[in-house]
Design a protein around this motif. Structure first.
Motif, PDB file in Angstrom:
ATOM      1  N   GLY A 182       0.892  -0.627  -0.362  1.00  0.00           N
ATOM      2  CA  GLY A 182       0.157   0.258  -0.016  1.00  0.00           C
ATOM      3  C   GLY A 182       0.672   1.541   0.211  1.00  0.00           C
ATOM      4  O   GLY A 182       0.044   2.449   0.110  1.00  0.00           O
ATOM      5  N   THR A 221      -7.056   1.944  -5.835  1.00  0.00           N
ATOM      6  CA  THR A 221      -8.013   1.877  -5.113  1.00  0.00           C
ATOM      7  C   THR A 221      -9.495   1.685  -5.301  1.00  0.00           C
ATOM      8  O   THR A 221     -10.299   2.967  -4.998  1.00  0.00           O
ATOM      9  CB  THR A 221      -7.414   2.534  -3.987  1.00  0.00           C
ATOM     10  N   ASP A 277      -5.497   6.302   7.861  1.00  0.00           N
ATOM     11  CA  ASP A 277      -4.472   4.368   7.373  1.00  0.00           C
ATOM     12  C   ASP A 277      -3.497   5.216   6.692  1.00  0.00           C
ATOM     13  O   ASP A 277      -2.238   4.760   6.098  1.00  0.00           O
ATOM     14  CB  ASP A 277      -5.888   3.759   6.299  1.00  0.00           C
ATOM     15  N   ASN A 289      -2.860   5.491   3.259  1.00  0.00           N
ATOM     16  CA  ASN A 289      -2.941   4.794   2.269  1.00  0.00           C
ATOM     17  C   ASN A 289      -2.086   5.189   1.842  1.00  0.00           C
ATOM     18  O   ASN A 289      -2.612   6.693   0.725  1.00  0.00           O
ATOM     19  CB  ASN A 289      -3.498   4.683   2.117  1.00  0.00           C
TER      20      ASN A 289
END
Length: 641
Positions: free
Chosen positions: A362, A513, A595, A597
């Protein structure tokens, strides 16, 4: 280190040429003492493997055309990169590495037929070959000596490149994957201060890239030629270090990006692009800056290719070098630890820090890591070196790593590092013989549990940077011409959308994503340079200039003039998009999903990023006097209605 200080040092130390690392395989060869060897293999090699080319990547894994894991279990068949030591007559074997005059072709063709060599390769369990070459080899016109192909008389009268062609054809016809490796510029043994330090030592970057396009085209019809390993062990020359991203003539990041784009557009779009980290910077002298950066720079500046599934990073590790040790003894030796001096835990942490962090999920830099060189001698007796070899092969086994041993083939009595050695009668010695101590570690590496089968598709994150010019990584956008002439432009690779921007520095983050490829099949695109698409009553960044996509379109690119936003590039979606959005400000601090990402795609700068289930539909910035004119906010909209 400042240049003036370096020049002063070089003037005072006439032996500086000896300071840099000799190639791992440049260690003095120890004559083999194993019992009489076995005859070279004569059995028919196994039928072509069932894997389907071309290869590509899914996250940290290499996969074949069917999405099946293809672990690069490789070895280096060297020779075509040259073996001359740099002094004395090239005709005298004593002036070649380990007394082996390769005649600029893969070693062993004077001693065993190609079919026998390949059968032995299969017995080792490898499935792929890193095949080094020199730029000089490409252009050589004289045929190789008959003695260099004595065991393969059908190759007599051919140039080194034509012999290389025959080797490639034989390997791929027998089921092996072949990765072309530009090892050297000249046919001189690598890798110290030898004229082969950088891709453009003794030649221009343009000429180097031209040669790569030539090689990619030459084997484009052979699908089992799967990769282009751009350059070997980029390192310091007498005066200058290579760098990663400075934009000058020594910028390895930029040169690799240039060559990769040209290979994929002009040569062969199916090739994996292998980018090795920087092997050495600084002078190996206690008290002066020096290190092996390897892949560490990738954390803050990673490559984004025209195809998001073709990048592989690589690094080299040998026991007698170290994170800050050149591997030298005597002149050029420092008090830094070698890899073989580290404890098992220290070695494992170092391998992670220098290379294998790239395999983390990621991130903008996530990619497979191929350790395209490691090795040790069959006659090595040192306890530390032997322990290191066991430890590093354990790490590769435990981490399901892709690897390539150096070297594969050598002459018996000359280079005991080779996995397979052949005497003048074609008898084989080496790893396939019980006397070779390396067999235990090798067998563990080859038989340890490994991921197999289908690798699911995973989301992609890729960095955009306009640090030194355009970063238009979309074939479709390139086909449409210059959409903002005179500005620095960036566009996501096809299949990805823009999801993040930095407030300064022109960095961006692309992804697929949560939605895959959003773009419609049409070639339509919209260059937005004013607020005409901001709906009435929809001022999502009051007091700021807003470049917003038309309804049903999303951001894939941007341009800038200096730090000021110049335009937004939007394309239509192939299905209905959500309309409900929010403003993500990042002019005074970071504003990214919790997160994280994608990772830090603009280290040291403020940045904003939409969530994984959103798309970016607009960029806001200010033109107020004395205010920073870079992107200040993104309009982030839900992907689904």
């Amino acid at each position: 280190m400042q240049t003036s200080r370096l020049v002063k040092y070089l003037t005072a130390a006439g032996a500086v040429l000896a300071l840099l690392t000799p190639a791992p395989t440049a260690l003095a060869a120890v004559p083999a003492t194993v019992p009489a060897g076995t005859p070279a293999a004569t059995a028919t090699a196994p039928a072509a493997a069932t894997w389907q080319p071309p290869l590509s990547t899914r996250g940290r894994y290499v996969v074949d055309a069917q999405g099946q894991r293809f672990r690069l279990k490789s070895a280096n068949w060297d020779g075509a990169q040259g073996s001359w030591s740099g002094s004395g007559s090239t005709a005298d074997p004593a002036n070649h590495h380990a007394g082996q005059n390769s005649s600029d072709i893969p070693l062993g063709l004077d001693r065993a037929p190609l079919s026998a060599l390949l059968a032995d390769f299969h017995r080792l369990g490898i499935n792929s070959i890193r095949l080094p070459f020199a730029n000089e080899m490409i252009h050589a016109t004289a045929p190789v000596p008959d003695t260099a192909v004595a065991a393969n008389p059908e190759l007599r009268g051919r140039t080194p490149l034509q012999v290389y062609d025959a080797v490639v054809a034989a390997l791929t016809g027998d089921g092996f994957a072949v990765v072309l490796n530009n090892h050297t510029n000249t046919s001189r043994w690598c890798c110290g201060v030898d004229g082969n330090e950088r891709w453009n030592s003794g030649q221009s970057t343009g000429r180097w890239a031209d040669d790569w396009v030539f090689m990619a085209r030459r084997y484009a019809a052979n699908a089992r030629v799967v990769g282009a390993d751009l350059y070997n062990e980029v390192r310091r020359d007498v005066l200058d270090d290579p760098n990663w991203g400075l934009g000058d003539n020594h910028d390895w990041y930029a040169a690799a990006q240039l060559a990769a784009d040209r290979i994929l557009t002009e040569g062969n779009p199916d090739l994996l692009i292998v980018v090795e980290g920087i092997n050495w910077t600084g002078l190996p002298v206690d008290g002066l800056p020096h290190e092996r950066p390897t892949l560490a720079p990738v954390r803050t500046l990673s490559h984004t290719l025209l195809d998001s599934h073709k990048l592989v990073y690589s690094a080299h590790f040998y026991g007698y070098t170290g994170p800050r040790h050149s591997g030298a003894t005597g002149i050029g030796e420092t008090h830094d630890a070698r890899y073989q001096d580290l404890t098992r835990d220290q070695l494992f942490q170092t391998l992670t820090d220098q290379a294998f962090f790239v395999t983390g999920d990621g991130q903008h830099y996530t990619a497979p890591v191929w350790i395209s060189e490691f090795g040790i001698g069959a006659q090595e007796t040192g306890a530390a070196a032997r322990t290191w070899f066991g430890n590093i092969t354990d790490y590769f086994a435990d981490h399901d790593a892709d690897f390539a041993y150096w070297p594969l083939v050598g002459w018996e009595g000359h280079d005991d590092w080779a996995l397979l050695r052949y005497d003048t009668a074609g008898r084989r010695y080496g790893l396939l013989d019980q006397a070779d101590w390396r067999g235990t570690a090798w067998n563990h590496l080859m038989t340890a549990a490994s991921r197999t089968g289908t690798v699911p598709q995973v989301p992609v994150r890729r960095m955009l940077t306009t640090d030194h010019g355009d970063a238009v990584q979309s074939r479709r956008v390139r086909a449409g011409g210059d959409w903002d002439q005179g500005a620095s432009k960036a566009a996501c690779p096809d299949g990805l959308r823009l999801i993040g921007l930095s407030h300064s520095g022109g960095r961006g983050l692309c992804t697929d994503t949560s939605a895959g490829d959003l773009r419609a099949t049409s070639a339509a695109q919209t260059v937005v340079t004013d607020e005409r698409y901001v709906p009435s009553g929809g001022d999502w960044a009051g007091g700021y200039t807003k470049f917003q996509c038309p309804a049903g379109q999303f951001l894939i690119g941007y341009s800038r003039r200096g730090e000021r936003v110049s335009a937004a590039l939007c394309v239509p979606a192939g299905s209905a998009l959500g309309r409900s959005g929010r403003t993500v400000w990042f002019d005074r601090s970071d504003n990214r999903p919790a997160d994280d990402n994608g990772g830090d795609f603009a280290q040291g700068r403020y940045k904003g990023q939409c969530a994984a289930d959103e798309y970016a539909a607009g960029i806001a910035f200010t033109t107020r006097f004395a205010a920073a004119p870079g992107p200040a906010a993104l309009l982030c909209v839900a992907l689904r209605p």
